[in-house]
Design a protein around this motif. Structure first.
Motif, PDB file in Angstrom:
ATOM      1  N   LEU A  65       9.174 -23.133 -14.439  1.00  0.00           N
ATOM      2  CA  LEU A  65       9.466 -22.492 -13.151  1.00  0.00           C
ATOM      3  C   LEU A  65       9.461 -20.982 -13.336  1.00  0.00           C
ATOM      4  CD1 LEU A  65      10.534 -22.748 -10.130  1.00  0.00           C
ATOM      5  CD2 LEU A  65      12.821 -22.667 -11.115  1.00  0.00           C
ATOM      6  N   LEU A  66       8.986 -20.252 -12.293  1.00  0.00           N
ATOM      7  CA  LEU A  66       9.019 -18.794 -12.312  1.00  0.00           C
ATOM      8  C   LEU A  66       9.754 -18.276 -11.095  1.00  0.00           C
ATOM      9  CD1 LEU A  66       6.138 -19.619 -13.804  1.00  0.00           C
ATOM     10  CD2 LEU A  66       5.838 -17.155 -13.795  1.00  0.00           C
ATOM     11  N   ILE A  67      10.603 -17.274 -11.293  1.00  0.00           N
ATOM     12  CA  ILE A  67      11.310 -16.597 -10.203  1.00  0.00           C
ATOM     13  C   ILE A  67      10.921 -15.131 -10.290  1.00  0.00           C
ATOM     14  CG2 ILE A  67      13.559 -16.055  -9.196  1.00  0.00           C
ATOM     15  CD1 ILE A  67      14.678 -18.528 -10.631  1.00  0.00           C
ATOM     16  N   LEU A  68      10.172 -14.633  -9.296  1.00  0.00           N
ATOM     17  CA  LEU A  68       9.580 -13.289  -9.356  1.00  0.00           C
ATOM     18  C   LEU A  68      10.049 -12.424  -8.204  1.00  0.00           C
ATOM     19  CD1 LEU A  68       5.884 -14.345 -10.135  1.00  0.00           C
ATOM     20  CD2 LEU A  68       7.723 -13.936 -11.768  1.00  0.00           C
ATOM     21  N   ASP A  69      10.589 -11.247  -8.543  1.00  0.00           N
ATOM     22  CA  ASP A  69      10.921 -10.262  -7.519  1.00  0.00           C
ATOM     23  C   ASP A  69       9.611  -9.629  -7.034  1.00  0.00           C
ATOM     24  OD1 ASP A  69      12.400  -8.593  -5.894  1.00  0.00           O
ATOM     25  OD2 ASP A  69      12.559  -7.029  -7.424  1.00  0.00           O
ATOM     26  N   VAL A  70       9.523  -9.346  -5.727  1.00  0.00           N
ATOM     27  CA  VAL A  70       8.288  -8.787  -5.176  1.00  0.00           C
ATOM     28  C   VAL A  70       8.091  -7.341  -5.627  1.00  0.00           C
ATOM     29  CG1 VAL A  70       7.085  -8.120  -3.066  1.00  0.00           C
ATOM     30  CG2 VAL A  70       8.236 -10.324  -3.185  1.00  0.00           C
ATOM     31  N   LEU A 109      16.534 -24.708  -7.475  1.00  0.00           N
ATOM     32  CA  LEU A 109      16.319 -25.319  -8.795  1.00  0.00           C
ATOM     33  C   LEU A 109      16.311 -26.835  -8.704  1.00  0.00           C
ATOM     34  CD1 LEU A 109      18.654 -23.067 -10.993  1.00  0.00           C
ATOM     35  CD2 LEU A 109      16.173 -22.979 -10.881  1.00  0.00           C
ATOM     36  N   LYS A 110      17.229 -27.386  -7.926  1.00  0.00           N
ATOM     37  CA  LYS A 110      17.304 -28.842  -7.770  1.00  0.00           C
ATOM     38  C   LYS A 110      16.050 -29.378  -7.106  1.00  0.00           C
ATOM     39  CE  LYS A 110      21.302 -30.747  -6.694  1.00  0.00           C
ATOM     40  NZ  LYS A 110      22.586 -31.063  -6.054  1.00  0.00           N
ATOM     41  N   THR A 111      15.464 -28.591  -6.188  1.00  0.00           N
ATOM     42  CA  THR A 111      14.250 -29.027  -5.477  1.00  0.00           C
ATOM     43  C   THR A 111      13.042 -29.028  -6.401  1.00  0.00           C
ATOM     44  OG1 THR A 111      15.086 -28.192  -3.376  1.00  0.00           O
ATOM     45  CG2 THR A 111      12.705 -28.541  -3.554  1.00  0.00           C
ATOM     46  N   LEU A 167      12.869 -28.561  -9.832  1.00  0.00           N
ATOM     47  CA  LEU A 167      13.007 -29.153 -11.168  1.00  0.00           C
ATOM     48  C   LEU A 167      13.426 -30.609 -11.101  1.00  0.00           C
ATOM     49  CD1 LEU A 167      14.740 -26.201 -13.052  1.00  0.00           C
ATOM     50  CD2 LEU A 167      12.320 -26.798 -13.032  1.00  0.00           C
ATOM     51  N   TYR A 168      13.424 -31.174  -9.875  1.00  0.00           N
ATOM     52  CA  TYR A 168      13.732 -32.592  -9.661  1.00  0.00           C
ATOM     53  C   TYR A 168      15.084 -32.975 -10.277  1.00  0.00           C
ATOM     54  CZ  TYR A 168       8.761 -32.446  -8.659  1.00  0.00           C
ATOM     55  OH  TYR A 168       7.550 -32.097  -8.147  1.00  0.00           O
ATOM     56  N   THR A 169      16.086 -32.153 -10.009  1.00  0.00           N
ATOM     57  CA  THR A 169      17.438 -32.417 -10.527  1.00  0.00           C
ATOM     58  C   THR A 169      18.384 -32.790  -9.390  1.00  0.00           C
ATOM     59  OG1 THR A 169      17.990 -30.067 -10.388  1.00  0.00           O
ATOM     60  CG2 THR A 169      17.137 -30.866 -12.489  1.00  0.00           C
ATOM     61  N   SER A 170      17.881 -33.535  -8.419  1.00  0.00           N
ATOM     62  CA  SER A 170      18.699 -33.886  -7.254  1.00  0.00           C
ATOM     63  C   SER A 170      19.883 -34.768  -7.607  1.00  0.00           C
ATOM     64  CB  SER A 170      17.827 -34.594  -6.193  1.00  0.00           C
ATOM     65  OG  SER A 170      17.220 -35.735  -6.747  1.00  0.00           O
ATOM     66  N   SER A 171      19.831 -35.434  -8.790  1.00  0.00           N
ATOM     67  CA  SER A 171      20.949 -36.288  -9.191  1.00  0.00           C
ATOM     68  C   SER A 171      22.162 -35.475  -9.650  1.00  0.00           C
ATOM     69  CB  SER A 171      20.518 -37.246 -10.312  1.00  0.00           C
ATOM     70  OG  SER A 171      20.036 -36.525 -11.425  1.00  0.00           O
ATOM     71  N   LEU A 172      21.967 -34.166  -9.856  1.00  0.00           N
ATOM     72  CA  LEU A 172      23.079 -33.303 -10.233  1.00  0.00           C
ATOM     73  C   LEU A 172      23.975 -33.048  -9.017  1.00  0.00           C
ATOM     74  CD1 LEU A 172      21.523 -30.565 -12.529  1.00  0.00           C
ATOM     75  CD2 LEU A 172      23.269 -32.203 -13.153  1.00  0.00           C
ATOM     76  N   HIS A 173      25.283 -33.137  -9.208  1.00  0.00           N
ATOM     77  CA  HIS A 173      26.229 -32.873  -8.127  1.00  0.00           C
ATOM     78  C   HIS A 173      26.927 -31.538  -8.371  1.00  0.00           C
ATOM     79  CE1 HIS A 173      25.630 -36.907  -6.630  1.00  0.00           C
ATOM     80  NE2 HIS A 173      25.854 -37.388  -7.847  1.00  0.00           N
ATOM     81  N   LYS A 174      27.417 -30.952  -7.282  1.00  0.00           N
ATOM     82  CA  LYS A 174      28.071 -29.644  -7.373  1.00  0.00           C
ATOM     83  C   LYS A 174      29.254 -29.671  -8.343  1.00  0.00           C
ATOM     84  CE  LYS A 174      30.220 -26.020  -4.568  1.00  0.00           C
ATOM     85  NZ  LYS A 174      31.401 -25.920  -5.417  1.00  0.00           N
TER      86      LYS A 174
END
Length: 599
Positions: A48-53, A115-117, A119-126
């Motif tokens: 995954l990449l997170i880039l500031d414009v 990240l949950k969307t 990286l497919y980590t929807s099973s993680l709870h808050k």
């Protein structure tokens, strides 16, 4: 966990990303401009990449566009971060190839949701994330540091033992919905048995208990991560895979001596530690009322590695079931692909019962015939045909010896080629000195090879060769089968009318391809079943959830050059012939229908 590249020219923003991603267990690479991002991604791709414009030298949109032009960057999710919320700025980022965007200032909850969307980590709870974020203490002793793994049933953290000089441990925490007696009892019983195992190839259990309404177990921490992470980067060599197999066989033998069936052997549960491999985690065996697995049953093992007998109930689940799962893991480690893997667990389970993958040696010439044959035996659908742990413990050292000797011979041919090239070079004093040294090193190397070769030949004289041992086992098995049949007929002659028919196979709804008749029959091999009305070919009766039509599912012959192409063509056939929908399911038997109505 995932590798994430973050780019922002603000050190405060980078510190925020580093803090959040670290306690969530991700590997983070921080960059200050788009040029650094492109270089970092080229050096080591990310998940995954997170880039500031707005960044100096190269902005986020340009970096996104360049990464999309790389073969490794075509399908990588990219999130653009901007201080501007007008439509044109957002569209500019999306047109550059970004999947989504975040607005500044980035909020922690919004970042975690993205990240949950992706990286497919929807099973993680808050609340699980908060345990790592707040460095929660369990049992007044174990301080949670960060998240290192998760699944549909549990989450795993790295922790420190406050009463043992901050010794690093792993803590596995089960979801609170799995606190019922039929789950907690086998979980605690299995944990107690593993706690008493002293084997270097089994991940040690130190303690187990309950935190609030969740069961937990404290485990040895493996500093090398798991096999799944390694296989994301590369396949294993034949020698590496053989050593992996030998280590895990020794671990499974320790399990078997305590009458434990692991039932969840897969790359995620094979841990790397101190240069070797360890069996980690464990599945849970829950007794069921009949041989057929209910459609709505809770499956604790992973369908892509699950042995057929765990689904059909035709044979007991024992150490041979773990051998099957290990065989699939080795198949994947050498080929880079699991032939039973599918996004839909029902499809994976169908393949486990009906699909026989091609032998590794048939499409990968680098895999030797002995290793390929062993794996094929390990993933045989019939448990009785699989080798035992004792046989594998004897066979894998011989296989390692065989592979090492083969590699030594290959290296010798390379050295002979280099020597020939050296002889063709012009001679000078400096070259002569270098050649004397190289000849001395070569002489020592040759002596080592001679000793190795002599040991190998002695081993061959002492022990039965691999193929001969397999033939001996098969002949011995054939003799046992012959005497068993003779005994059966003698018993049948004596017992006569008292003999009872053994019912085999699982009940399933089948449908005739020719006349369309739907019937309920016991199925061992669908190709051997015939229509009761016309005697025609039958397939599994399937129901399309979208158009509500019934149709027979038959498995036609598929021609493919490799396992990836075979899997893709197989998935294309797994759809409704009327509306092409993939939302299909097997038709329920009468017993399953009554059970569903009761619930």
């Amino acid at each position: 966990m995932a590798r994430i590249i973050v780019a922002d020219d603000s050190r405060m923003a980078l510190a925020f990303y580093s803090h959040v991603l670290d306690y969530m267990g991700h590997e983070v690479a921080l960059c200050e401009n788009g040029k650094e991002v492109v270089e970092e991604f080229r050096k080591k791709p990310a998940d995954l990449l997170i880039l500031d414009v707005e960044m100096p030298e190269m902005d986020g949109n340009e970096a996104c566009s360049r990464i999309r032009k790389m073969p490794e960057g075509i399908n990588i999710p990219i999130i653009i971060v901007s201080a501007h919320d007008d439509e044109q700025d957002i569209l500019k980022g999306l047109n550059a190839g970004a999947n989504d965007y975040l607005l500044k200032p980035v909020k922690e909850a919004h970042l975690i949701a993205k990240l949950k969307t992706f990286l497919y980590t929807s099973s993680l709870h808050k609340k699980d994330i908060d345990l790592a974020k707040n460095h929660t203490e369990l049992a007044g002793r174990y301080r949670i540091e960060k998240l290192i793994g998760y699944g549909s049933h549990s989450v795993v953290f790295m922790a420190k033992d406050l009463k043992n000089d901050n010794f690093t441990l792993a803590v596995k925490l089960l979801n609170e919905k799995f606190i019922s007696e039929n789950i907690s009892k086998p979980f605690i019983e299995t944990a107690e048995k593993i706690k008493n195992i002293d084997c270097p190839n089994v991940l040690k259990i130190f303690e187990y208990g309950q935190y609030n309404s969740q069961l937990y177990v404290v485990l040895e921490y493996a500093d090398g991560g798991d096999l799944k992470t390694l296989l994301k980067k590369r396949k294993l060599s034949e020698l590496e895979a053989a050593k992996l197999a030998f280590d895990i066989v020794k671990g499974l033998k320790a399990f078997s001596e305590k009458n434990i069936v692991h039932l969840d052997i897969k790359p995620e549960n094979i841990m790397l530690h101190a240069g070797g491999y360890k069996v980690g985690d464990f599945g849970i065996t829950i007794p069921r009322e009949n041989s057929t697995l209910p459609i709505n049953a809770e499956i604790w093992s992973t369908a892509a590695y699950l042995p057929p007998e765990a689904l059909t109930g035709e044979s007991a689940v024992d150490s041979r079931s773990d051998i099957y799962s290990l065989g699939i893991t080795l198949y994947e480690a050498l080929s880079g692909d699991n032939p039973f893997q599918s996004e839909k667990p029902t499809v994976a389970m169908f393949r486990q019962i009906n699909f026989n993958p091609p032998q590794l040696k048939d499409f990968d010439g680098s895999v030797s015939s002995p290793f390929s044959d062993i794996i094929s035996l390990m993933i045989n659908k019939a448990p009785d045909e699989r080798p035992s742990l004792k046989e594998l413990e004897y066979t894998f050292p011989q296989l390692i010896e065989f592979i090492e000797y083969k590699e030594l011979e290959t290296e010798k041919k390379k050295e002979e080629k280099v020597e020939k090239e050296l002889e063709e070079k012009p001679v000078n004093e400096e070259y002569i000195a270098e050649k004397i040294i190289s000849e001395e090193e070569k002489r020592v190397s040759d002596e080592i090879k001679k000793i190795r070769k002599r040991i190998y030949r002695a081993q061959k004289r002492k022990n039965t060769p691999f193929i001969q041992s397999i033939l001996t086992i098969l002949i011995f098995a054939a003799l046992i089968l012959l005497f068993a049949n003779i005994g059966y007929y003698i018993f049948g002659f004596i017992a006569g009318p008292y003999k009872q028919e053994i019912i085999r196979g699982s009940e399933a709804m089948i449908m005739c391809v020719k006349c369309g008749k739907i019937d309920e029959q016991r199925v061992i091999d669908i190709h051997s079943n015939k229509c009761a009305k016309c005697g025609g070919k039958v397939g599994f009766a399937m129901v399309c959830e979208d158009c509500k039509k019934d149709f027979p599912f038959t498995e036609p012959e598929i021609k493919a050059d490799n396992i990836e192409e075979y899997t893709r063509k197989y998935d294309e056939l797994n759809k409704c012939p009327f509306c092409s929908s993939k939302n299909i399911k097997p038709m329920l038997t009468e017993k399953e229908r009554r059970r569903t109505l009761k619930k």
